[in-house]
Each structure stands twice: as structure tokens, then as C-alpha cells.
Design a protein around this motif. Structure first.
Motif, PDB file in Angstrom:
ATOM      1  N   HIS A 301       0.823  -1.203   0.000  1.00 13.94           N
ATOM      2  CA  HIS A 301       0.000   0.000   0.000  1.00 13.94           C
ATOM      3  C   HIS A 301       0.862   1.259   0.000  1.00 13.94           C
ATOM      4  CE1 HIS A 301      -2.981   2.992   1.033  1.00 13.94           C
ATOM      5  NE2 HIS A 301      -2.252   3.320   2.097  1.00 13.94           N
ATOM      6  N   MET A 302       1.876   1.281   0.869  1.00 10.51           N
ATOM      7  CA  MET A 302       2.732   2.465   0.966  1.00 10.51           C
ATOM      8  C   MET A 302       3.487   2.715  -0.336  1.00 10.51           C
ATOM      9  SD  MET A 302       2.380   3.833   4.011  1.00 10.51           S
ATOM     10  CE  MET A 302       3.883   4.723   4.407  1.00 10.51           C
ATOM     11  N   PHE A 303       3.989   1.646  -0.931  1.00 12.21           N
ATOM     12  CA  PHE A 303       4.773   1.809  -2.145  1.00 12.21           C
ATOM     13  C   PHE A 303       3.921   2.292  -3.311  1.00 12.21           C
ATOM     14  CE2 PHE A 303       6.497   0.079  -6.144  1.00 12.21           C
ATOM     15  CZ  PHE A 303       7.694   0.781  -6.183  1.00 12.21           C
ATOM     16  N   PHE A 304       2.801   1.655  -3.561  1.00 12.48           N
ATOM     17  CA  PHE A 304       1.987   2.030  -4.703  1.00 12.48           C
ATOM     18  C   PHE A 304       1.448   3.455  -4.581  1.00 12.48           C
ATOM     19  CE2 PHE A 304       1.220  -2.716  -5.013  1.00 12.48           C
ATOM     20  CZ  PHE A 304       2.143  -2.876  -6.034  1.00 12.48           C
ATOM     21  N   SER A 305       1.193   3.884  -3.379  1.00 11.70           N
ATOM     22  CA  SER A 305       0.660   5.238  -3.201  1.00 11.70           C
ATOM     23  C   SER A 305       1.755   6.293  -3.238  1.00 11.70           C
ATOM     24  CB  SER A 305      -0.109   5.338  -1.878  1.00 11.70           C
ATOM     25  OG  SER A 305       0.746   5.098  -0.777  1.00 11.70           O
ATOM     26  N   ARG A 306       3.002   5.880  -2.965  1.00 11.47           N
ATOM     27  CA  ARG A 306       4.080   6.864  -2.824  1.00 11.47           C
ATOM     28  C   ARG A 306       5.201   6.695  -3.854  1.00 11.47           C
ATOM     29  NH1 ARG A 306       3.860   9.796   1.926  1.00 11.47           N
ATOM     30  NH2 ARG A 306       2.160   9.191   3.324  1.00 11.47           N
ATOM     31  N   GLY A 549      -0.606  24.328 -26.012  1.00 13.38           N
ATOM     32  CA  GLY A 549       0.779  23.890 -25.839  1.00 13.38           C
ATOM     33  C   GLY A 549       1.564  24.725 -24.854  1.00 13.38           C
ATOM     34  N   LYS A 550       0.944  25.761 -24.286  1.00  4.79           N
ATOM     35  CA  LYS A 550       1.643  26.640 -23.350  1.00  4.79           C
ATOM     36  C   LYS A 550       1.543  26.062 -21.939  1.00  4.79           C
ATOM     37  CE  LYS A 550       1.916  31.508 -21.857  1.00  4.79           C
ATOM     38  NZ  LYS A 550       3.221  31.836 -22.457  1.00  4.79           N
ATOM     39  N   PHE A 551       2.668  25.760 -21.350  1.00  2.00           N
ATOM     40  CA  PHE A 551       2.657  25.131 -20.028  1.00  2.00           C
ATOM     41  C   PHE A 551       3.019  26.109 -18.919  1.00  2.00           C
ATOM     42  CE2 PHE A 551       6.872  24.216 -21.905  1.00  2.00           C
ATOM     43  CZ  PHE A 551       7.719  24.733 -20.929  1.00  2.00           C
ATOM     44  N   LYS A 552       2.594  25.732 -17.719  1.00  3.90           N
ATOM     45  CA  LYS A 552       3.006  26.421 -16.499  1.00  3.90           C
ATOM     46  C   LYS A 552       3.938  25.485 -15.733  1.00  3.90           C
ATOM     47  CE  LYS A 552      -1.529  28.660 -16.218  1.00  3.90           C
ATOM     48  NZ  LYS A 552      -2.781  28.798 -15.405  1.00  3.90           N
ATOM     49  N   VAL A 553       4.760  26.047 -14.863  1.00  2.00           N
ATOM     50  CA  VAL A 553       5.720  25.246 -14.115  1.00  2.00           C
ATOM     51  C   VAL A 553       5.354  25.248 -12.637  1.00  2.00           C
ATOM     52  CG1 VAL A 553       8.135  24.960 -13.448  1.00  2.00           C
ATOM     53  CG2 VAL A 553       7.553  25.700 -15.779  1.00  2.00           C
ATOM     54  N   GLY A 554       5.222  24.055 -12.071  1.00  2.00           N
ATOM     55  CA  GLY A 554       4.915  23.925 -10.651  1.00  2.00           C
ATOM     56  C   GLY A 554       6.064  23.292  -9.890  1.00  2.00           C
ATOM     57  N   LEU A 555       5.893  23.184  -8.582  1.00  2.00           N
ATOM     58  CA  LEU A 555       6.872  22.522  -7.729  1.00  2.00           C
ATOM     59  C   LEU A 555       6.264  21.227  -7.185  1.00  2.00           C
ATOM     60  CD1 LEU A 555       8.541  25.395  -5.662  1.00  2.00           C
ATOM     61  CD2 LEU A 555       9.612  23.950  -7.395  1.00  2.00           C
ATOM     62  N   LEU A 556       7.010  20.159  -7.248  1.00  2.00           N
ATOM     63  CA  LEU A 556       6.499  18.853  -6.836  1.00  2.00           C
ATOM     64  C   LEU A 556       5.995  18.863  -5.396  1.00  2.00           C
ATOM     65  CD1 LEU A 556       9.222  16.505  -8.368  1.00  2.00           C
ATOM     66  CD2 LEU A 556       6.850  16.751  -9.128  1.00  2.00           C
ATOM     67  N   GLY A 557       6.713  19.556  -4.515  1.00  2.00           N
ATOM     68  CA  GLY A 557       6.356  19.555  -3.108  1.00  2.00           C
ATOM     69  C   GLY A 557       5.007  20.165  -2.799  1.00  2.00           C
ATOM     70  N   ASP A 558       4.457  20.940  -3.732  1.00  2.55           N
ATOM     71  CA  ASP A 558       3.125  21.516  -3.521  1.00  2.55           C
ATOM     72  C   ASP A 558       2.023  20.497  -3.761  1.00  2.55           C
ATOM     73  OD1 ASP A 558       4.063  24.047  -2.835  1.00  2.55           O
ATOM     74  OD2 ASP A 558       4.136  24.717  -4.928  1.00  2.55           O
ATOM     75  N   TYR A 559       2.360  19.381  -4.400  1.00  2.55           N
ATOM     76  CA  TYR A 559       1.342  18.371  -4.738  1.00  2.55           C
ATOM     77  C   TYR A 559       1.650  17.008  -4.116  1.00  2.55           C
ATOM     78  CZ  TYR A 559       0.256  22.041  -7.996  1.00  2.55           C
ATOM     79  OH  TYR A 559      -0.062  23.274  -8.527  1.00  2.55           O
ATOM     80  N   LEU A 560       2.918  16.645  -4.037  1.00  2.00           N
ATOM     81  CA  LEU A 560       3.283  15.367  -3.430  1.00  2.00           C
ATOM     82  C   LEU A 560       3.433  15.587  -1.924  1.00  2.00           C
ATOM     83  CD1 LEU A 560       5.909  14.058  -6.018  1.00  2.00           C
ATOM     84  CD2 LEU A 560       3.423  13.750  -5.979  1.00  2.00           C
ATOM     85  N   LYS A 561       2.307  15.590  -1.260  1.00  2.00           N
ATOM     86  CA  LYS A 561       2.275  15.844   0.178  1.00  2.00           C
ATOM     87  C   LYS A 561       1.267  14.896   0.811  1.00  2.00           C
ATOM     88  CE  LYS A 561      -0.837  19.727  -0.772  1.00  2.00           C
ATOM     89  NZ  LYS A 561      -1.024  21.192  -0.662  1.00  2.00           N
ATOM     90  N   ASP A 562       1.166  14.965   2.124  1.00  3.03           N
ATOM     91  CA  ASP A 562       0.277  14.039   2.836  1.00  3.03           C
ATOM     92  C   ASP A 562      -1.104  14.002   2.190  1.00  3.03           C
ATOM     93  OD1 ASP A 562       2.226  13.344   4.559  1.00  3.03           O
ATOM     94  OD2 ASP A 562       1.562  14.607   6.217  1.00  3.03           O
ATOM     95  N   GLY A 563      -1.575  12.804   1.913  1.00  2.31           N
ATOM     96  CA  GLY A 563      -2.879  12.642   1.295  1.00  2.31           C
ATOM     97  C   GLY A 563      -2.811  12.331  -0.180  1.00  2.31           C
ATOM     98  N   TYR A 564      -1.663  12.661  -0.826  1.00  3.29           N
ATOM     99  CA  TYR A 564      -1.538  12.347  -2.242  1.00  3.29           C
ATOM    100  C   TYR A 564      -1.289  10.847  -2.404  1.00  3.29           C
ATOM    101  CZ  TYR A 564       0.038  12.156  -7.043  1.00  3.29           C
ATOM    102  OH  TYR A 564       0.158  11.838  -8.367  1.00  3.29           O
ATOM    103  N   ASP A 565      -2.017  10.230  -3.329  1.00  8.09           N
ATOM    104  CA  ASP A 565      -1.928   8.782  -3.537  1.00  8.09           C
ATOM    105  C   ASP A 565      -1.779   8.523  -5.031  1.00  8.09           C
ATOM    106  OD1 ASP A 565      -2.296   6.035  -3.774  1.00  8.09           O
ATOM    107  OD2 ASP A 565      -3.800   5.947  -2.191  1.00  8.09           O
ATOM    108  N   GLN A 566      -0.600   8.090  -5.460  1.00  7.06           N
ATOM    109  CA  GLN A 566      -0.342   7.860  -6.874  1.00  7.06           C
ATOM    110  C   GLN A 566      -1.139   6.688  -7.423  1.00  7.06           C
ATOM    111  OE1 GLN A 566       1.080   9.842  -8.781  1.00  7.06           O
ATOM    112  NE2 GLN A 566       2.000   8.820 -10.543  1.00  7.06           N
ATOM    113  N   SER A 567      -1.620   5.802  -6.558  1.00 11.26           N
ATOM    114  CA  SER A 567      -2.340   4.622  -7.035  1.00 11.26           C
ATOM    115  C   SER A 567      -3.794   4.918  -7.365  1.00 11.26           C
ATOM    116  CB  SER A 567      -2.274   3.504  -5.987  1.00 11.26           C
ATOM    117  OG  SER A 567      -2.986   3.868  -4.808  1.00 11.26           O
ATOM    118  N   LYS A 568      -4.261   6.125  -7.026  1.00 11.72           N
ATOM    119  CA  LYS A 568      -5.668   6.443  -7.272  1.00 11.72           C
ATOM    120  C   LYS A 568      -5.791   7.408  -8.433  1.00 11.72           C
ATOM    121  CE  LYS A 568      -7.052   5.742  -2.469  1.00 11.72           C
ATOM    122  NZ  LYS A 568      -7.662   6.352  -1.256  1.00 11.72           N
TER     123      LYS A 568
END
Length: 568
Positions: A301-306, A549-568
Motif C-alpha cells: 500500500h505504501m509503495f503504490f501510493s508513494r 501547448g503553453k505550459f506552467k511550471v509547478g513545484l512537486l512539493g506543492d502536490y506530493l504531500k500528505d494525502g496524495y496517492d499515486q495509485s488512485k
């Protein structure tokens, strides 16, 4: 215009007042020195190879002022190039080479104290020597210095370091010593430069102290020639100067300058405490926070979500210890799923010298975007100012292990095998975060969150079951690969590298891949990356708002935080 009359204004008073240098009245009575020693409590000054600063500067320092011709050559070159530096003066030089000391001041350069070891000198003797030097420089040259250099070997090193500490001074060494005894009779910089710098030192470091004796070489021209070679080959190359014709002549603020010790010391806005007082940091930033939470039972569970995967990492390549069922579940998109529309992420791996990383920082600053820097910490502590500078410009810091140890490699038979023993790998990933914490642990981004994240990118993007468990148990929150590696360390041309970048952040129709993570490198082997990224961002800036095609640039730490689950 600098005066040739180096015994001009103030020189007569100086000559008349030189008795101050050795005047017994200046030497405190023994009980006073004893009190000072007791108050100091046995502390010894540490030798500084650099000053802690994020200023884009290098500090050139000089000693050996006995010969005027090589000294004047150096001063003339520094004046022509508008270079600043610090010259260490000993009591002997004040007595015997006064004209040369005055010449240095006439050229507008700074002075500091050169402490000379003696055979029988103790704490009190060295305190008295420092005091005499301080007063002589203050009274006769208007210089208030707290910087001391021990000018030769021998003597009681502990007593000298204790005296420097007790007198409230800073003990200066060097990150680079230009002069080596084997080069005394060298005729040109070409004989010396390769042996001083070696293959991998491509530039000087931010805030680094460089030391040179002006009177060492038998060739009077060589000291100035060495200064010129170092500046042109190891300092000027730090500035961003793209090869692209359209960008030539572009004025930018990427160049480094030179400063005296005192000038850097006065720039408090760019100074910082090193190492960071980690005890004062919040609980969630402490190295032990979040460790040991993963067991064999909850690992899946931890691996698939993180775990944010990569399209190229799968069952036959760079994965070890997972079942077929688990392989089918593992993320291979490398995308941040909660990213806003048309948002991508710029990431940089490894470590490098100032010439490679500073160029990257300039490009990001030019386009007002930020990235995530995944740091190999093995050599980072040799240049903490550069890491601090990365974070000071609004970029976030992640980990790329301490020794760039991959979790798995492919053997000659094509099978995936572990690289390190389990305990060794745990030690490697566990030792990296505290090193980063010691440099940037107190830094915050504009939104208030720490610049230091607990994100880790595995070297070569390889993952194994035991390795991933070690990473998550070391307190790292997410294992981040990405949607595409540029493999910029092997780019054959600028055009091909820009094309690869475009294909990672855009789909076949030219639309932005929402949440794409672009993997780049900050080492000198990826020399085309800053300019290629500049070209990518410049083209993006020119697109009208709303263009697919115009992109914006974000920071990973603003989204990969507690509650984020890559498996969902």
C-alpha cells in the motif's frame, strides 16, 4: 589612476609610528590574558575554507609581500579587471616591506592579519601578536580587520587557534591554494593549472577563499599570469553565455565577481549560519521524523501510493523483487495526477560545480520559474553555499542519495541484482537527508513551506522492494521518477535535446502533458541543458495565453504531500 608614490600620504606618520608594532605597552599583562583565556573556555577557531554566503562572489587572498615587481603586476591586473581581494600582512612585512603594504592600500585593496608561528609561542604570545597587528592596521591604514591567516606551518597550532577564537577573530584558510612548492620555477600557467585543478574542478566555488603568494615564483610575471588564467578559465566561465546567435549579447546577472573578506562579511543579507541549528527546527523536519513506518505487511500500500514511476522502468528493466501482480499495478506514467491543467515540473539530478548549476539558476530566474533539485550529498558539503543559493532562489531540494547508489543494476546475464548490501543501502539513504538539513533546513519558500522536501529520486530510476522499503523507512515521503528523462548527459546536439524536452512535456498533438515531470541533470556532463531549457522556456513564453501547448511550471512539493496517492 593609482599613485606611484607608494610612500605618499600618511607614509611619514606610518614610519614614525611603527614602534607601535612591537611596543611593550600594547602587550597586556599576563593576568589579563589569563582571564581572556578562561572566558574563551578552551574554544579553538576552525579554519574557514569559504565564507558562508549566497553572494555570487569568490574571495581572492594573498600573502608574501616581500617583492614589489610581482606584487605590482598583480595589483595592476586587479585594477584593470576591477577585482577586489585581501592581502595578509605580517609584523615582519610592516617592518621590512612597508612600501609594498602602502602600495596595496594605494590600489584600494584590503588588508588582514598574517599570524606568524614561533618556536616557543603560546596563547598569550599569539593574542599579543594579533592585538599588535590589529592596532597597526587600524591606526596606520584605517583598516579594522578581524580576519587572521596562519602564514606558515610549525608552532603550537592549538594555541594559535585558541588565541584567534579568544580575540574574536575568524581564522582563514583556503579552498584553493594556488602555490605549490613543486611549481616554484614554472614559467607559465599551462604548467601549473592542470595540476592545481585536475579534471573535474571546472570552476571556483561561490564564497570560496583562494590563496596565492605574490613573491613565490622565480618568474616575476607568473603570479599575475596565474591570477589571469584562474579568472578567465575558472571564474568567467561560470556566467551564462549561450551559443545560440539570437541570445548573444544578452545582458544577464549570472556572472560572478570578486570580493575582499571584509566585503563579503559586511553583506549580512546573503550570509547564513552553517551548519543550521537543526535543534530549533520543527519536529516534522527532524531526521528521525516519519522513520520506521513501513513493514512487510503495509509495504504494498505504501509503495503504490508513494511511488511515481517512469514509462521506461518495468519488469525487465530496473525493477527487482516485485511480483507480476504488483508489476501490473505499479505506476508507469510518471505524472503528478493532481497537477492543474497544463502544469509540468522541472527537475534536476546529481550535483555539479558552479559553472553548471549557476547557469541553470540563471535560466530559471530569467523565466521566473522554479524547479526541484535532487542532490547527491557526497560532495555537496564541499560547496554548501551553492546548495543554499539554489534554495534561496525559490527552488526546492530533494535527495538523490549520498553516493548515487542505485537499488538494482543489470548483471552480464541480463538479470536485475542489488547493488549494495541492505545495511549499506540504508546507511546511504539515511545519511543524505541530515546533510541537506544542515545547509537548507531553515529555509522557506514564498508560500511558507520548507525548501527542503522529503522527496527522493532513485539513481538511474531503478527501484527494488528492499531498497524502496529502506527509503520510506528513512523518512522520505515519495519516491519520484518522472514521465521522461532527457538523458542530457549524452545529448548529441542542442536541437535534439530541445526536441526530447518538448516530447516529454507535450503529447503527439502538441498539447501539454498535464503533470509531466521533466528529468534533467545539473552536472557538467549535461553542458547543453541550461541553453536547451532556455530555448524551451523562451518558446513557451512566446505562446499566447490559453494556447494548448503553453505550459506552467509547478513545484512537486506543492502536490506530493500528505494525502496524495499515486495509485488512485
Amino acid at each position: 589612476m593609482y599613485s606611484n608614490n607608494f610612500l605618499g600620504r600618511g607614509a611619514a606618520a606610518l614610519l614614525a609610528g611603527l614602534w607601535l608594532v612591537a611596543a611593550p605597552a600594547l602587550v597586556q599583562a599576563a593576568p589579563a590574558w589569563a582571564d581572556l583565556q578562561a572566558q574563551n573556555g578552551g574554544r579553538r577557531a576552525a579554519v574557514q575554507r569559504f565564507l558562508t554566503t549566497t553572494e555570487k562572489t569568490v574571495i581572492f587572498t594573498f600573502g608574501g609581500l616581500s617583492r614589489q615587481v610581482p606584487l605590482r603586476n598583480i595589483l595592476d591586473y586587479m585594477a584593470a579587471e576591477k577585482m577586489r581581494g585581501t592581502f595578509f600582512v605580517t609584523e615582519r612585512e610592516l617592518q621590512r616591506n612597508l612600501a609594498n603594504v602602502q602600495l596595496i592600500r594605494n590600489y584600494g585593496q584590503d588588508l588582514a592579519m598574517g599570524l606568524v608561528p614561533t618556536k616557543t609561542g603560546g596563547f598569550q604570545d599569539y593574542c599579543a601578536q594579533i592585538q599588535r597587528l590589529q592596532q597597526a592596521l587600524r591606526d596606520n591604514f584605517g583598516v579594522d580587520s578581524r580576519f587572521v591567516r596562519i602564514m606558515s606551518g610549525g608552532g603550537n597550532q592549538a594555541a594559535m587557534e585558541e588565541a584567534v577564537s579568544a580575540m574574536g577573530c575568524t581564522l582563514v584558510g583556503q579552498g584553493l591554494n594556488v602555490v605549490q612548492s613543486k611549481h616554484k620555477d614554472a614559467r607559465s600557467p599551462a604548467e601549473v593549472m592542470p595540476q592545481i585543478f585536475g579534471k573535474w574542478t571546472t570552476s571556483l566555488n561561490r564564497g570560496e577563499i583562494v590563496y596565492m603568494r605574490t613573491d613565490f615564483y622565480t618568474n616575476d610575471a607568473l603570479a599575475a599570469d596565474m591570477l589571469r588564467a584562474i579568472k578567465t578559465q575558472k571564474l568567467d566561465n561560470i556566467a551564462y553565455a549561450p551559443e545560440d546567435m539570437d541570445a548573444r549579447g544578452e545582458e544577464n546577472d549570472s556572472a560572478y565577481h570578486t570580493s575582499s573578506l571584509a566585503e563579503v562579511d559586511r553583506n549580512k543579507a546573503m550570509a547564513y549560519r552553517y551548519p543550521v541549528d537543526t535543534a530549533a527546527l520543527p519536529t516534522e523536519m527532524q531526521p528521525e521524523y516519519g522513520t520506521g513506518q513501513v513493514t512487510a505487511k503495509n509495504f504494498a500500500h505504501m509503495f503504490f501510493s508513494r511511488y511515481i514511476g517512469a514509462p521506461e522502468v518495468g519488469p525487465s528493466d530496473r525493477m527487482l523483487g516485485f511480483s507480476r501482480t504488483e508489476m501490473a499495478r505499479v505506476d508507469k506514467t510518471g505524472l503528478v495526477k493532481t497537477a492543474p491543467p497544463r502544469t509540468v515540473f522541472l527537475t534536476f539530478d546529481d550535483w555539479g560545480n558552479d559553472d553548471s548549476i549557476n547557469k541553470m539558476l540563471y535560466v530559471l530566474r530569467k523565466h521566473q520559474v522554479h524547479g526541484t533539485f535532487f542532490i547527491i550529498t557526497r560532495n555537496m558539503l564541499n560547496n554548501p553555499n551553492l546548495l543554499r543559493a539554489i534554495a534561496s532562489e525559490g527552488n526546492e531540494i530533494g535527495c538523490h542519495t549520498n553516493n548515487h547508489v542505485a537499488m538494482t543494476v543489470q548483471d552480464k546475464g541480463g538479470h536485475q541484482v542489488p547493488v549494495e548490501k541492505e545495511d549499506e543501502y540504508k546507511e546511504d539513504v539515511g545519511s543524505a537527508y541530515p546533510k541537506l538539513l544542515s545547509v537548507v533546513g531553515d529555509m522557506r519558500l514564498e508560500n511558507g513551506r520548507p525548501a527542503l522536501t522529503r522527496l527522493l529520486r532513485p539513481p538511474t530510476l531503478a527501484v527494488s522492494r528492499k531498497g524502496a522499503m529502506a527509503v520510506l523507512n528513512a523518512g522520505y515521503t515519495y519516491i519520484v521518477n518522472g514521465s521522461g528523462s532527457t538523458e542530457d548527459y549524452g545529448a548529441v546536439s542542442m536541437q535534439s535535446l530541445v526536441g526530447i524536452m518538448n516530447r516529454i512535456v507535450h503529447d503527439e498533438k502538441g498539447n501539454v502533458r498535464k503533470g509531466a515531470i521533466l528529468i534533467m541533470h545539473m552536472s557538467s556532463t549535461a553542458k547543453r541543458t541550461p541553453e536547451a531549457l532556455d530555448m524551451l522556456l523562451t518558446a513557451n513564453d512566446r505562446l499566447p495565453e490559453g494556447h494548448p501547448g503553453k505550459f506552467k511550471v509547478g513545484l512537486l512539493g506543492d502536490y506530493l504531500k500528505d494525502g496524495y496517492d499515486q495509485s488512485k
